[in-house]
Enzyme design. Structure first.
Site, PDB file in Angstrom:
ATOM      1  N   GLU A 107       0.833  -1.160   0.071  1.00 43.17           N
ATOM      2  CA  GLU A 107       0.122   0.273   0.046  1.00 43.17           C
ATOM      3  C   GLU A 107       0.779   1.341  -0.084  1.00 43.17           C
ATOM      4  O   GLU A 107       2.094   1.166   0.305  1.00 43.17           O
ATOM      5  CB  GLU A 107      -0.813  -0.037   1.408  1.00 43.17           C
ATOM      6  CG  GLU A 107      -2.420  -0.501   1.126  1.00 43.17           C
ATOM      7  CD  GLU A 107      -3.085   0.496   0.372  1.00 43.17           C
ATOM      8  OE1 GLU A 107      -2.795   1.599  -0.027  1.00 43.17           O
ATOM      9  OE2 GLU A 107      -4.504   0.710   0.452  1.00 43.17           O
ATOM     10  N   ASP A 108       0.342   2.294  -0.420  1.00 42.42           N
ATOM     11  CA  ASP A 108       0.863   3.584  -0.346  1.00 42.42           C
ATOM     12  C   ASP A 108       0.963   4.219   1.062  1.00 42.42           C
ATOM     13  O   ASP A 108       1.874   4.758   1.666  1.00 42.42           O
ATOM     14  CB  ASP A 108       0.229   4.583  -1.284  1.00 42.42           C
ATOM     15  CG  ASP A 108      -0.870   4.773  -1.619  1.00 42.42           C
ATOM     16  OD1 ASP A 108      -1.647   3.986  -0.841  1.00 42.42           O
ATOM     17  OD2 ASP A 108      -1.453   5.712  -2.195  1.00 42.42           O
ATOM     18  N   ILE A 109      -0.479   4.406   1.592  1.00 40.45           N
ATOM     19  CA  ILE A 109      -0.402   4.937   2.995  1.00 40.45           C
ATOM     20  C   ILE A 109      -1.937   4.392   3.378  1.00 40.45           C
ATOM     21  O   ILE A 109      -2.811   4.218   2.797  1.00 40.45           O
ATOM     22  CB  ILE A 109      -0.692   6.560   2.497  1.00 40.45           C
ATOM     23  CG1 ILE A 109      -1.081   7.313   3.957  1.00 40.45           C
ATOM     24  CG2 ILE A 109      -1.849   6.836   1.509  1.00 40.45           C
ATOM     25  CD1 ILE A 109      -0.816   8.757   3.878  1.00 40.45           C
ATOM     26  N   ASP A 111      -4.560   5.240   5.956  1.00 42.53           N
ATOM     27  CA  ASP A 111      -5.222   6.423   6.937  1.00 42.53           C
ATOM     28  C   ASP A 111      -6.075   5.995   7.976  1.00 42.53           C
ATOM     29  O   ASP A 111      -5.994   5.561   9.007  1.00 42.53           O
ATOM     30  CB  ASP A 111      -5.891   7.214   5.799  1.00 42.53           C
ATOM     31  CG  ASP A 111      -6.300   8.501   6.327  1.00 42.53           C
ATOM     32  OD1 ASP A 111      -6.251   8.814   7.575  1.00 42.53           O
ATOM     33  OD2 ASP A 111      -6.807   9.582   5.686  1.00 42.53           O
ATOM     34  N   THR A 112      -7.393   5.713   7.403  1.00 41.10           N
ATOM     35  CA  THR A 112      -8.410   5.094   8.400  1.00 41.10           C
ATOM     36  C   THR A 112      -8.177   3.544   8.539  1.00 41.10           C
ATOM     37  O   THR A 112      -8.817   2.975   9.463  1.00 41.10           O
ATOM     38  CB  THR A 112      -9.773   5.346   7.875  1.00 41.10           C
ATOM     39  OG1 THR A 112     -10.227   4.749   6.629  1.00 41.10           O
ATOM     40  CG2 THR A 112     -10.045   6.899   7.764  1.00 41.10           C
ATOM     41  N   THR A 115      -9.497   0.883   3.530  1.00 46.02           N
ATOM     42  CA  THR A 115      -9.206   0.289   2.159  1.00 46.02           C
ATOM     43  C   THR A 115      -8.447  -1.197   2.502  1.00 46.02           C
ATOM     44  O   THR A 115      -8.635  -2.038   1.778  1.00 46.02           O
ATOM     45  CB  THR A 115      -8.066   1.219   1.398  1.00 46.02           C
ATOM     46  OG1 THR A 115      -8.790   2.379   1.435  1.00 46.02           O
ATOM     47  CG2 THR A 115      -7.555   0.716   0.161  1.00 46.02           C
ATOM     48  N   ASP A 169      -1.211  11.072  -5.092  1.00 43.28           N
ATOM     49  CA  ASP A 169      -1.633  12.081  -5.701  1.00 43.28           C
ATOM     50  C   ASP A 169      -2.655  13.057  -5.301  1.00 43.28           C
ATOM     51  O   ASP A 169      -3.122  12.840  -4.263  1.00 43.28           O
ATOM     52  CB  ASP A 169      -2.416  11.552  -7.047  1.00 43.28           C
ATOM     53  CG  ASP A 169      -3.854  10.716  -6.321  1.00 43.28           C
ATOM     54  OD1 ASP A 169      -3.589  10.041  -5.343  1.00 43.28           O
ATOM     55  OD2 ASP A 169      -4.865  11.179  -6.927  1.00 43.28           O
TER      56      ASP A 169
HETATM   57  P1  XMP Z   1      -7.805   4.595   4.102  1.00 37.86           P
HETATM   58  O1  XMP Z   1      -8.494   5.590   4.923  1.00 37.86           O
HETATM   59  O2  XMP Z   1      -8.845   3.800   3.467  1.00 37.86           O
HETATM   60  O3  XMP Z   1      -7.088   5.521   3.006  1.00 37.86           O
HETATM   61  O4  XMP Z   1      -6.939   3.829   4.965  1.00 37.86           O
HETATM   62  C1  XMP Z   1      -5.976   4.518   2.211  1.00 37.86           C
HETATM   63  C2  XMP Z   1      -6.150   5.258   0.826  1.00 37.86           C
HETATM   64  O5  XMP Z   1      -6.589   6.655   0.749  1.00 37.86           O
HETATM   65  C3  XMP Z   1      -5.570   7.387  -0.111  1.00 37.86           C
HETATM   66  N1  XMP Z   1      -5.031   8.197   0.875  1.00 37.86           N
HETATM   67  C4  XMP Z   1      -4.100   9.483   0.375  1.00 37.86           C
HETATM   68  N2  XMP Z   1      -3.817   9.821  -0.669  1.00 37.86           N
HETATM   69  N3  XMP Z   1      -2.578  11.488   0.217  1.00 37.86           N
HETATM   70  C5  XMP Z   1      -2.805  10.579  -0.934  1.00 37.86           C
HETATM   71  O6  XMP Z   1      -2.446  11.024  -1.975  1.00 37.86           O
HETATM   72  C6  XMP Z   1      -3.117  11.346   1.552  1.00 37.86           C
HETATM   73  O7  XMP Z   1      -2.704  12.037   2.266  1.00 37.86           O
HETATM   74  C7  XMP Z   1      -3.998  10.034   1.715  1.00 37.86           C
HETATM   75  N4  XMP Z   1      -4.375   9.438   2.757  1.00 37.86           N
HETATM   76  C8  XMP Z   1      -5.001   8.552   2.484  1.00 37.86           C
HETATM   77  C9  XMP Z   1      -4.620   6.334  -0.557  1.00 37.86           C
HETATM   78  O8  XMP Z   1      -4.884   6.062  -1.771  1.00 37.86           O
HETATM   79  C10 XMP Z   1      -4.671   5.269   0.329  1.00 37.86           C
HETATM   80  O9  XMP Z   1      -4.374   4.003  -0.246  1.00 37.86           O
HETATM   81 MG    MG Z   2      -4.572   5.097  -3.139  1.00 36.46          MG
END
Ligand code: XMP
Ligand code: MG
Length: 185
Positions: A107-109, A111-112, A115, A169
Site C-alpha cells: 500500500e502507499d498509505i 489512513d483510516t 482500504t 496524488d
Molecule cells: P484509508 O482511509 O482507506 O485510506 O486507510 C487509504 C487510501 O486513501 C488514500 N489516501 C491518500 N492519498 N494522500 C494521498 O494521495 C494522502 O494523504 C492520503 N491519505 C489517504 C490512498 O490512496 C490510500 O490507499
Molecule cells: Mg491510493
C-alpha cells in the site's frame, strides 16, 4: 526520520513542506526489503500492489528483494480530492490465483485503514496461505476504525496531513514527484 530540506521552487505552489526526501526514501526501503527478505526468501510470495499510489514504492521495493517473487496489481479507490468517500471499490483480484500462496499487500498509505481492511477481506476468502501488509506510510490519525489489520511492515509514520509525491496524488497529479510532501490546501 530526516526532514526533506527546502521545497524545490517548482513545487512551492503545491507543496508546503518536504516530509521525506528521496535519499531517505531509498535508504528506508532497503531496510524494509531486508526485513521482508528475512521472512520470505524461501516462500515465493505474491506482492499485491494497490494501484495507483503504491506503484513507485512497489517498484523500488521489489527491485530490492533478492529472491523469487511475483507482482500482481489491483485498484482500490476511496478518495475524491482530499476527502475519503467511505466506500472502497476493488478491481483486479478476480484474475489472481492465491490458493496456498503467501501474499504481501503493498500500500502507499494507511489512513483510516478501511482500504486495507477491504483488501485483506478479499484476499482471506481466496485461499491464501498467509496475508501480510506493507505500507510506505501510516498516517497518525484519530480516525482508525475497529478491526483494521496490523500493518506488518511500515516504512514511515506521517502526521495527519494530506501528502503527495512518490506515487501519492492530488486528483491524479503529482505522483511523479520524487519525494513525499504536504499538499498546500
Ligand atoms: P484509508 O482511509 O482507506 O485510506 O486507510 C487509504 C487510501 O486513501 C488514500 N489516501 C491518500 N492519498 N494522500 C494521498 O494521495 C494522502 O494523504 C492520503 N491519505 C489517504 C490512498 O490512496 C490510500 O490507499
Ligand atoms: Mg491510493
Amino acid at each position: 526520520m530526516e526532514t526533506g530540506g527546502p521545497v524545490p521552487s517548482e513545487w512551492k505552489e503545491f507543496i508546503s513542506e518536504v516530509l521525506i526526501g528521496s535519499t531517505d526514501l531509498s535508504k528506508r526501503i532497503n531496510e524494509v526489503a531486508l526485513s521482508i527478505t528475512e521472512h520470505y526468501k524461501d516462500l515465493n510470495p505474491i506482492l499485491i500492489v494497490v494501484l495507483k499510489g503504491a506503484v513507485m514504492f512497489a517498484s523500488d521495493l521489489s527491485r530490492a528483494l533478492p529472491f523469487r517473487h511475483e507482482l500482481e496489481f489491483i485498484r482500490a479507490k476511496s478518495y475524491e480530492g482530499t476527502q475519503t468517500t467511505g466506500t472502497v471499490k476493488i478491481i483486479g483480484l478476480e484474475h489472481v490465483t492465491l490458493t496456498e500462496r503467501h501474499v504481501i499487500v503493498i500500500e502507499d498509505i494507511v489512513d483510516t485503514g478501511l482500504t486495507l481492511r477491504r483488501v485483506c477481506k478479499c484476499l482471506e476468502g481466496a485461499g491464501a496461505a498467509s496475508v501480510k501488509c506493507c505500507s510506505l506510510l501510516v498516517k497518525e490519525t484519530a480516525q482508525r476504525h475497529e478491526g483494521i489489520p496490523i500493518v506488518d511492515y511500515v516504512a514511515f509514520r506521517v502526521p495527519d496531513k494530506f501528502v503527495i509525491g512518490y506515487g501519492l496524488d492530488y486528483d491524479q497529479a503529482f505522483r511523479h514527484i520524487p519525494f513525499v510532501g504536504v499538499y498546500r490546501q
